[in-house]
Design an enzyme around this catalytic site. Structure first.
Site, short mmCIF file in Angstrom:
data_model
loop_
_atom_site.label_atom_id
_atom_site.label_comp_id
_atom_site.label_asym_id
_atom_site.label_seq_id
_atom_site.Cartn_x
_atom_site.Cartn_y
_atom_site.Cartn_z
N SER B 70 14.59 -56.89 10.75
CA SER B 70 13.75 -58.07 9.85
C SER B 70 12.35 -57.78 10.06
CB SER B 70 14.09 -59.44 10.38
OG SER B 70 13.28 -60.47 9.96
N GLY B 72 10.08 -57.25 7.52
CA GLY B 72 9.47 -57.86 6.79
C GLY B 72 8.19 -57.23 5.99
N CYS B 139 14.32 -55.62 -0.93
CA CYS B 139 13.94 -55.76 0.38
C CYS B 139 14.48 -57.19 0.43
CB CYS B 139 12.53 -55.53 0.61
SG CYS B 139 12.41 -56.04 2.49
N THR B 202 19.48 -52.26 2.93
CA THR B 202 20.33 -52.73 3.75
C THR B 202 21.06 -53.90 3.18
OG1 THR B 202 18.39 -54.06 4.24
CG2 THR B 202 18.69 -52.10 5.73
N GLY B 226 22.78 -48.26 9.01
CA GLY B 226 23.68 -47.29 9.91
C GLY B 226 24.94 -46.98 9.40
C1 LIG Z 1 13.75 -50.37 10.23
C2 LIG Z 1 13.88 -50.15 8.78
C3 LIG Z 1 12.98 -50.52 7.80
C4 LIG Z 1 13.11 -50.31 6.35
N1 LIG Z 1 12.23 -50.62 5.33
C5 LIG Z 1 12.35 -50.25 4.07
C6 LIG Z 1 11.35 -50.52 3.10
O1 LIG Z 1 10.23 -50.64 3.66
N2 LIG Z 1 11.67 -50.22 1.89
C7 LIG Z 1 12.71 -49.82 1.53
O2 LIG Z 1 13.05 -49.87 0.26
N3 LIG Z 1 13.96 -49.87 2.32
C8 LIG Z 1 13.90 -50.08 3.50
N4 LIG Z 1 14.70 -49.84 4.48
C9 LIG Z 1 16.27 -49.50 4.08
C10 LIG Z 1 16.48 -48.08 4.31
O3 LIG Z 1 15.49 -47.11 3.39
C11 LIG Z 1 17.77 -47.85 3.90
O4 LIG Z 1 17.87 -48.12 2.62
C12 LIG Z 1 19.10 -48.37 4.65
O5 LIG Z 1 18.46 -48.49 5.85
C13 LIG Z 1 20.27 -47.89 4.38
O6 LIG Z 1 20.22 -46.42 5.11
P1 LIG Z 1 20.83 -46.07 6.49
O7 LIG Z 1 21.97 -46.49 6.73
O8 LIG Z 1 20.72 -44.56 6.37
O9 LIG Z 1 19.65 -46.47 7.34
C14 LIG Z 1 14.56 -49.94 6.04
C15 LIG Z 1 15.57 -49.65 7.05
C16 LIG Z 1 15.22 -49.86 8.23
C17 LIG Z 1 16.46 -49.56 9.30
#
Ligand SMILES: Cc1cc2nc3c(=O)[nH]c(=O)nc-3n(C[C@H](O)[C@H](O)[C@H](O)COP(=O)(O)O)c2cc1C
Ligand SMILES: Cc1cc2nc3c(=O)[nH]c(=O)nc-3n(C[C@H](O)[C@H](O)[C@H](O)COP(=O)(O)OP(=O)(O)OC[C@H]3O[C@@H](n4cnc5c(N)ncnc54)[C@H](O)[C@@H]3O)c2cc1C
Ligand code: FES
Lengths: 233, 310
Positions: B70, B72, B139, B202, B226
């Site tokens: 979170s 933000g 988001c 996410t 994840g």
């Molecule tokens: C800490 C964190 C910050 C994230 N910030 C953004 C963001 O600013 N913009 C965005 O489109 N997705 C954001 N995401 C989502 C990731 O880009 C990705 O879509 C999501 O984590 C799923 O992929 P993963 O399972 O490989 O992490 C964020 C994810 C994490 C874990």
């Protein structure tokens, strides 16, 4: 991947892990450790406890799954570590005290080595651990079991104080230090995703600004932190 | 000779592996760990027109095989990014994708205009600039718009249309797994002129501190990512890839070369690595090589041979 040289149990749930390799780190910096594949997901931030020419060691308390997995490591096992990260403790000015509460003693051993004439105060809820290392370095070590170590420290005798321990302990030390000229720096903890400043998980407010514990900290001037930020990880 | 170079929305990539938004900053700290040209591209932290302080309280929480965040959308704002981050981000020899967030329609379009203008200027000066915009309508961690834009088709359409008008740069739209009708939304984005889609962001989730009797997060819900979300992400990529003819970038829990092949077989043109960057800070150093080795073992000469075969 690095090699575990030793992982000794020092007290109930307390271990000292020594890893082979030549690392350079400043007092108060930390590494991200893991000795497992993708479960648990995150690596664990642990402060540098000691350094030799060919090893780095960590003092840790078994808290949950990650540290429990660390505690099962044996000499010859492999471990992943990344670091050192963070800024660590600043250059101390004048007379210096190091104040540790429980496992908060961990980063102070390296500090005691770098500041040989510092006074060391270590407080424990019950059985002290890891104290021998401090006695080997410093002639000025106060160890207290039960009560609070803050009672043993007179901040007005120091110009610089470095502290690490439970938030409540550091907060009461900060209150006690407020009316003196001593500069108190505390090592704080937040949950960390990356450890390298990219995920913005570990932010705290310091001097009114958003700061990252992993890259701007983990050490902050006690005067500048917002204590409310620190009570919840 | 196995080749994994590919093209995404007209931009050539050395390999299909991109670093996902929010897990890679603007690339800098990772560049100290390995050469970032080993990645096909990097997606910036989500940027908004104006700086955002991010959320209060706990921002990260670990779950079995996942993490919840979170954050933000804490970010320095687009102007600060252009002034102090872009030139370095564009210096690594890998594609530069800027993730654009926003709270209002206006914020989105103004942001897109600023990015486009700056990028054209750099290009005119013969410099590498922004290769693509990834529009984040999904988001889940901000109050005003964010997820709301990513849930309902009409709201999403307004943003996609406005941003499409505001930029000539190749445009990916990042979809939310919370969309009411994901396939419908994907088709809408294609019709509005998106050059590609990326998914998933996410998944909205929750954790409760039973002792404090409150949500772990100040904003009640947070975003799950994840390994835990990979099967869901894979299903969604499969559904979307069959519904549109623009390229789809697969995201969600990817943690090894095998995972990448799964997403390509489900129809992805490329993939993004998010949370796995935290599991292994050097993931991007070896994944492309591991992908080639895996394809070699499996007798797959090129990604085109397996893309969307399921
Ligand atoms: C800490 C964190 C910050 C994230 N910030 C953004 C963001 O600013 N913009 C965005 O489109 N997705 C954001 N995401 C989502 C990731 O880009 C990705 O879509 C999501 O984590 C799923 O992929 P993963 O399972 O490989 O992490 C964020 C994810 C994490 C874990
Ligand atoms: C900069 C820094 C230095 C540290 N140095 C030491 C040290 O030298 N010795 C030591 O014993 N401990 C240290 N800690 C605390 C240590 O990181 C946690 O005890 C450990 O992460 C707990 O993991 P777990 O899996 O055992 O516990 P779990 O409770 O199962 O962990 C769940 C999640 O919460 C996180 N977490 C839990 N407690 C903490 C905490 N206190 N701080 C940050 N994240 C936490 C974990 O990393 C994990 O992501 C330090 C923390 C930080 C931030
Ligand atoms: S742990 Fe990721 S920014 Fe500090």
């Amino acid at each position: 991947m690095a090699l575990v040289i030793q992982n000794v149990k020092l007290a109930h749930r307390i271990y000292r892990l020594t890893i082979q390799g030549s690392y350079s780190a400043r007092m108060g910096q930390f590494f991200m450790l893991r000795c497992w594949d993708t479960y648990p997901v995150l690596s664990r931030p642990i402060s540098v406890h000691n350094l030799t020419e060919d090893s780095v060691s960590f003092l840790y308390r078994v808290h949950g799954t990650g540290t429990w997995l660390l505690s099962a490591l044996q000499a010859g096992d492999k471990i992943q570590l990344e670091g050192p990260f963070g800024q660590g403790f600043p250059e101390p000015q004048g007379r210096t005290a190091l104040v540790g509460g429980g496992i908060g003693a961990a980063p102070l051993l390296l500090a005691a080595k770098e500041i040989p004439d510092a006074s060391v105060y270590l407080g424990y809820t019950s059985v002290p651990f890891g104290v021998t290392g401090f006695h080997e370095i410093s002639r000025n070590v106060t160890v207290k079991s039960g009560g609070t170590i803050v009672d043993a420290v007179d901040p007005s005798r120091y110009d610089t104080i470095f502290a690490c321990g439970p938030v409540g302990m550091m907060h009461s030390l900060a209150q006690k230090t407020e009316s003196t000229n001593a500069e108190l720096h505390i090592s704080v903890e937040k949950r960390m995703g990356c450890g390298i400043g990219v995920c913005n998980s570990c932010t705290v407010t310091s001097a009114g600004k958003s700061r990252k514990v992993c890259t701007d900290g983990p050490v902050f001037p006690a005067k500048e932190v917002n204590w409310n930020d620190l009570h919840r990880l | 000779m196995i080749s994994i170079d590919c093209e995404l929305a007209g931009v050539p990539l050395s390999n299909p592996i991109l670093a996902a938004s929010g897990t890679f900053g603007f690339g800098k700290p990772y560049a100290d760990l390995y050469p970032l040209r080993k990645l096909g591209g990097i997606v910036s932290k989500g940027l908004t027109l104006n700086p955002r302080p991010g959320n209060t309280g706990t921002r990260l929480y670990e779950t079995p095989s996942g993490i919840m965040n979170s954050i933000g959308l804490e970010n320095p704002g687009i102007r600060a990014f252009l002034d102090s981050e872009l030139s370095e981000m564009a210096s690594h020899g890998t594609a530069v994708i800027v993730n654009l967030g926003g709270g209002t329609l206006c914020e989105y379009t103004e942001g897109a205009e600023l990015l486009t203008e700056a990028s054209l200027k750099l290009q005119a000066a013969g410099k590498r600039a922004i290769d693509m915009i990834e529009l984040n309508i999904s988001c889940p961690n901000i109050k005003e718009g964010g997820l709301a834009f990513g849930v309902e088709n009409e709201q999403a359409q307004a943003v996609v249309r406005a941003v499409r008008r505001a930029t000539a740069l190749p445009l990916l739209v990042k979809l939310s797994p919370g969309a009411r009708d994901l396939k419908e939304m994907a088709r809408m984005c294609e019709a509005e002129g998106a050059d590609g889609l990326s998914l998933i962001n996410t998944i909205q989730a929750m954790a409760i501190d039973i002792r404090e009797r409150r949500s772990v997060f100040d904003r009640a819900y947070a975003g799950l990512s994840g390994p835990a979300i990979k099967p869901i992400a894979l299903r969604m990529v499969h559904q979307v890839a069959r519904s549109v003819s623009i390229p789809v970038v697969g995201i969600g829990g990817i943690s090894c070369a095998e995972d990448i092949l799964e997403f390509i077989m489900a129809g992805a043109a490329a993939v993004q690595i998010g949370t796995f960057n935290f599991i292994n800070l050097r993931a991007g150093d070896t994944l492309a090589e591991e992908l080639i080795q895996l394809m070699d073992r499996e007798g797959i000469p090129s990604l085109d041979d397996i893309r969307g075969i399921i």
